[in-house]
Every structure is written in structure tokens, then in C-alpha cells.
Enzyme design. Structure first.
Site, PDB file in Angstrom:
ATOM      1  N   ARG A 140      -7.703  55.382  82.455  1.00 25.38           N
ATOM      2  CA  ARG A 140      -8.679  55.972  83.427  1.00 25.38           C
ATOM      3  C   ARG A 140      -8.574  57.543  83.452  1.00 25.38           C
ATOM      4  O   ARG A 140      -9.709  58.116  83.193  1.00 25.38           O
ATOM      5  CB  ARG A 140      -8.056  55.563  85.017  1.00 25.38           C
ATOM      6  CG  ARG A 140      -8.772  54.310  85.311  1.00 25.38           C
ATOM      7  CD  ARG A 140      -7.875  53.523  86.351  1.00 25.38           C
ATOM      8  NE  ARG A 140      -6.754  53.169  85.666  1.00 25.38           N
ATOM      9  CZ  ARG A 140      -6.552  52.109  84.796  1.00 25.38           C
ATOM     10  NH1 ARG A 140      -7.464  51.146  85.013  1.00 25.38           N
ATOM     11  NH2 ARG A 140      -5.225  51.746  84.166  1.00 25.38           N
ATOM     12  N   THR A 141      -7.333  58.230  83.227  1.00 24.60           N
ATOM     13  CA  THR A 141      -7.513  59.543  83.500  1.00 24.60           C
ATOM     14  C   THR A 141      -7.843  60.346  82.348  1.00 24.60           C
ATOM     15  O   THR A 141      -8.925  61.052  82.339  1.00 24.60           O
ATOM     16  CB  THR A 141      -5.910  60.029  83.791  1.00 24.60           C
ATOM     17  OG1 THR A 141      -5.461  59.427  84.744  1.00 24.60           O
ATOM     18  CG2 THR A 141      -5.912  61.589  84.053  1.00 24.60           C
TER      19      THR A 141
ATOM     20  N   HIS B 279       0.576  64.036  90.225  1.00 27.61           N
ATOM     21  CA  HIS B 279      -0.966  63.357  89.721  1.00 27.61           C
ATOM     22  C   HIS B 279      -1.994  64.222  90.626  1.00 27.61           C
ATOM     23  O   HIS B 279      -2.693  63.448  91.344  1.00 27.61           O
ATOM     24  CB  HIS B 279      -0.773  62.063  89.655  1.00 27.61           C
ATOM     25  CG  HIS B 279      -1.888  61.266  88.822  1.00 27.61           C
ATOM     26  ND1 HIS B 279      -2.986  62.134  87.959  1.00 27.61           N
ATOM     27  CD2 HIS B 279      -2.115  60.190  88.298  1.00 27.61           C
ATOM     28  CE1 HIS B 279      -3.570  61.397  87.296  1.00 27.61           C
ATOM     29  NE2 HIS B 279      -2.948  60.110  87.394  1.00 27.61           N
TER      30      HIS B 279
ATOM     31  N   ARG C 115      -1.528  65.077  79.863  1.00 28.14           N
ATOM     32  CA  ARG C 115      -0.331  64.270  80.520  1.00 28.14           C
ATOM     33  C   ARG C 115       0.548  64.209  79.750  1.00 28.14           C
ATOM     34  O   ARG C 115       0.652  63.927  78.346  1.00 28.14           O
ATOM     35  CB  ARG C 115      -1.097  62.778  80.498  1.00 28.14           C
ATOM     36  CG  ARG C 115       0.013  61.877  81.299  1.00 28.14           C
ATOM     37  CD  ARG C 115      -0.606  60.511  81.387  1.00 28.14           C
ATOM     38  NE  ARG C 115      -1.499  60.245  82.555  1.00 28.14           N
ATOM     39  CZ  ARG C 115      -1.795  59.181  83.332  1.00 28.14           C
ATOM     40  NH1 ARG C 115      -1.540  58.192  82.802  1.00 28.14           N
ATOM     41  NH2 ARG C 115      -2.649  59.241  84.222  1.00 28.14           N
TER      42      ARG C 115
ATOM     43  N   LYS D 291       8.550  69.364  63.520  1.00 26.87           N
ATOM     44  CA  LYS D 291       9.277  70.052  64.207  1.00 26.87           C
ATOM     45  C   LYS D 291       8.482  71.325  65.052  1.00 26.87           C
ATOM     46  O   LYS D 291       9.138  72.160  65.633  1.00 26.87           O
ATOM     47  CB  LYS D 291      10.516  70.638  63.686  1.00 26.87           C
ATOM     48  CG  LYS D 291      11.443  69.699  63.017  1.00 26.87           C
ATOM     49  CD  LYS D 291      12.150  68.785  64.151  1.00 26.87           C
ATOM     50  CE  LYS D 291      12.724  67.751  63.212  1.00 26.87           C
ATOM     51  NZ  LYS D 291      13.143  66.312  64.190  1.00 26.87           N
TER      52      LYS D 291
HETATM   53  N1   CP Z   1      -4.542  55.892  87.812  1.00 30.49           N
HETATM   54  C1   CP Z   1      -4.187  56.375  86.546  1.00 30.49           C
HETATM   55  O1   CP Z   1      -3.526  57.331  86.372  1.00 30.49           O
HETATM   56  O2   CP Z   1      -4.525  55.361  85.494  1.00 30.49           O
HETATM   57  P1   CP Z   1      -4.026  55.826  83.891  1.00 30.49           P
HETATM   58  O3   CP Z   1      -2.639  55.660  83.719  1.00 30.49           O
HETATM   59  O4   CP Z   1      -4.703  54.555  83.122  1.00 30.49           O
HETATM   60  O5   CP Z   1      -4.665  57.167  83.593  1.00 30.49           O
END
Ligand code: CP
Length: 402
Positions: free
Chosen positions: A83-84, A170, A133, A113
Site C-alpha cells: 500500500r505505501t 509511520h 521505507r 559495499k
Molecule cells: N499499511 C501499510 O503500511 O501497508 P504496506 O506495508 O503494504 O505498505
């Protein structure tokens, strides 16, 4: 990953950090949920609404794509995401931003490296924005410090957006959750005029008010390791007359972080910690009291063999929704879940998906609008959206949407 060069910056109180990640009222990096102040949330939700409305037509979508068509974004997602990642990519596409991604560092020069910090600086040479992420807590925060250091030395620097860092933050999930909560409690369902649905609910629930204030929020599941609950509870703590009920198995690793609990109580939130979805609060079943239920899955990917053995002893049926449990909820109370849900544990079985209170798919779609709003805000292009909206509809968004 060695982040020790940033240790003195990491060790500071959050208010000192957030001041470094904004310019006047505008975020320059989005790293913490604590950056999402109530005035900023109101602004971002309104921008998201404008984008959503303009996107309904081909002409509106074409105009939106002109807003940031001169920008490029890097999506550096080295921890799994559906999703993100995809909603940020869709948000970039809505605004005309060209995207590239690295999801597997083994196909980048990190196998030779190159440090992740050097990778980030390289991305900043080619792109205007880095959305990332990582499974390393604080990595996004350190990248933002690196960009600030570059800017101070008059070198190229770009915004960093945290799409989930380790198990600690998050913020953009909290943003889309708030946009969903805001929309839900404005009762803006398309088949009803907002006020008629609200008046109908008021006849049954006389205390009901519009908006996120004066509500009871119940959170259920893995509250100790879930970064989404931490970020959303932090943001909701700013609203007036809020009660939060945290429902988690009896294992301290899965329960509310004591620091977060103290922080929420310090902000005036009424906090209850419960051990079952069938528990009571002030003599009433929590599911009957809740105005909103936020479910989460048990995050097994963080289990050690010792924890997995301990969790085997827990009865997780107390933390799963059933049709019977949903039948006790208020008629308007949304069921949220950041997703993914666990298809084996089934904390929300699929037979609940068609209940009008099941908002989790709409919540995920809202991520696209909310993240597009954040991108526009960080790019300092909201004024262009206001002009576009007025040209398109002949009235300002304030006149037509509020
Ligand atoms: N809710 C959420 O962060 O979903 P993902 O891990 O699929 O990005």
C-alpha cells in the site's frame, strides 16, 4: 547500519527535531507523526479533498498532472510494502511526478559495499524527493539530517519522506488514517447529503458530534510492535475530549508502550488498557462504546523463536472480529485496519468486508489522496492547486467544499 555519526541529533527531544524539519508552516521532511499538528492535518485533509474532487474528471486529472510534472521522485523501499509503495507511486502519478524505485538493494551498488547513506545522497543528485521505507529504525531521520547538513553547506538537498521506519514510526499512515476518520465523521457518504446522515445518527446517538473530537477510539491487536497505532494515537492525542481503549493480549511485548501511555495521559486523553474485545469500560462493552475501531494483526515477522513459543500460549480469539461482535458496534462506527491483515489468523474475517462500517479498503484508497496532498505541500505548490480549482469550478475550494 552505522548511524553513530548522528547519535547526538537522535538523542534530542522530539520538539527540537521537528523544528529542523519545517520552514515556517511547511514541512521540509516528513519523518515523525508528531509533525502532523492539528492545523497541518486540517490543511492536508482539505488539500486531499480538492485533489480527490478534481480527479473525478479527465480534464481535472489532466490539469492535476501539470502541477508537478517537472519533478522526479525516488521510492527507496528496502522493506516489503504494498500500500505505501503503490499509493505513493499513484500519488506521484496524479501530480505528474516521474517515479523510479529501488526495492531490492542487492541490485544496487550496495552489494559493492556502498553505504545506504551514500545511496541516499546519490538519489538526491538525480531526484527531487526521496520516499523511503527501511527496516532500520531512525534511518529516515538520519537521512533528513544528512540533507539538512548538505543544505547548510549550500549543496543539493531534497525532502525525505518516511514511509515506515523499523517498528517506530509511520507518519503518512497516520495522515491517511486521519483523513479517513475526518471524512467518516463528516458523514460525507455519496448517497446521502452529509447533514441528513448525521441527523439520522443523532436521533439514535444524541451525543454524536461532527469531526474527530469527542470520540472513543478502540485499538486492538499487536499494539506494542505496530508502528501504525503508535503514530495514529500520537496524532489523535491532539483532539478534544478523546478516549482511547487499547485492547491487546497479555504479553508486555504486544501491549501499549508505557511512554506512549504516559504521553497520552499527559495530553488529557482518557486511556484504558483491556484484554479482550468483549471487555467493558465503565461498565459498558467496549465495542458498544467505541466510535471507531482500529484493528491490527499480530506482527509475526518480528517474532524470535522464544516469543513465538510464548505467543502459542495466548488465546488470540479475544482479538478477532466476528459478525456477532460487529453487530454490537454503533451504526456509524468505522472499522479501520492499516492492512495487510493476516489471512491465516483472520483478525478481520472476509465476511465482514461488506458491512458498511468496514472502511479498510476505502482507508487504503484514501492513502493515495492524502499522500498526494503531502507531496504538494512539501513541494510548496498548494497555491497552484488553489488557482487550478478556482479556474476549474469557478469558485474557490473554501466556497464549494466547506
Ligand atoms: N499499511 C501499510 O503500511 O501497508 P504496506 O506495508 O503494504 O505498505
Amino acid at each position: 547500519m552505522d548511524l553513530s555519526a548522528f547519535q547526538w541529533q537522535l538523542d534530542r527531544p522530539i520538539r527540537m527535531k521537528t523544528a529542523e524539519f519545517q520552514k515556517e508552516d511547511r514541512l521540509t521532511h516528513c519523518i515523525f507523526a508528531a509533525q502532523l499538528t492539528r492545523p497541518l492535518l486540517d490543511k492536508l485533509c482539505f488539500i486531499a479533498e480538492m485533489i480527490r474532487v478534481l480527479s473525478r474528471t479527465k480534464e481535472g486529472s489532466n490539469k492535476l498532472r501539470e502541477l508537478l510534472s517537472h519533478k522526479r521522485a525516488m521510492l527507496y523501499f528496502t522493506q516489503p510494502s504494498t500500500r505505501t509503495f503503490l499509493s505513493f507511486m499513484a500519488a506521484c502519478q496524479i501530480l505528474g511526478i516521474t517515479c523510479n524505485d529501488v526495492r531490492d538493494p542487492s541490485v544496487s551498488s550496495e552489494v559493492k559495499k556502498e553505504s545506504p547513506m551514500d545511496s541516499i545522497r546519490m538519489f538526491s543528485s538525480y531526484f527531487d524527493l526521496i520516499i523511503m521505507r527501511s527496516n532500520v529504525s531512525k534511518f529516515a531521520e538520519c537521512c533528513a539530517y544528512q540533507m539538512n547538513d548538505l543544505a547548510q553547506n549550500s549543496m543539493r538537498s531534497v525532502p525525505i519522506i518516511n514511509g515506515g521506519a523499523g517498528s517506530d514510526e509511520h507518519p503518512t499512515q497516520a495522515l491517511l488514517d486521519m483523513y479517513t476518520i475526518e471524512r467518516t465523521f463528516q458523514f460525507d457518504h455519496k448517497e446521502n447529503s452529509p447533514r441528513s446522515r448525521y441527523m439520522e445518527m443523532r436521533r439514535k446517538y444524541s451525543d454524536l458530534t461532527l469531526g474527530p473530537d469527542n470520540k472513543t477510539y478502540a485499538f486492538c491487536g499487536d499494539l506494542g510492535r505496530g508502528r501504525t497505532v503508535r503514530s495514529l494515537a500520537t496524532v489523535l492525542g491532539q483532539y478534544k475530549n478523546v478516549t482511547m481503549c487499547f485492547i491487546a493480549p497479555e504479553d508486555e511485548t504486544l501491549q501499549l508502550d508505557p511512554d506512549l501511555r504516559d504521553n497520552l495521559i499527559g495530553k488529557g486523553v482518557n486511556v484504558y488498557e483491556l484484554d479482550s474485545l468483549d471487555a467493558t469500560v465503565n461498565g459498558k462493552p467496549v465495542l458498544e462504546e467505541a466510535d471507531c475501531l482500529y484493528m491490527t494483526r499480530i506482527q509475526k515477522e518480528h517474532d524470535t523463536p522464544e516469543l513465538a513459543a510464548r505467543y502459542q500460549q495466548l488465546d488470540l480469539s479475544h482479538y478477532k472480529l466476528t459478525l456477532d461482535r460487529v453487530s454490537h458496534m454503533k451504526d456509524y462506527a468505522p472499522i479501520l485496519h492499516p492492512f495487510p491483515r493476516d489471512s491465516e489468523e483472520a483478525e478481520i474475517p472476509t465476511d465482514i468486508d461488506n458491512d458498511p462500517r468496514a472502511m479498510y479498503f476505502r482507508q487504503a484508497r484514501n492513502g493515495m489522496w492524502a499522500r498526494a496532498a503531502l507531496l504538494l505541500h512539501i513541494a510548496d505548490a498548494v497555491d497552484h492547486l488553489n488557482v487550478l480549482y478556482k479556474e476549474f469550478y469557478g469558485v474557490s475550494a473554501e466556497e464549494s467544499l466547506q
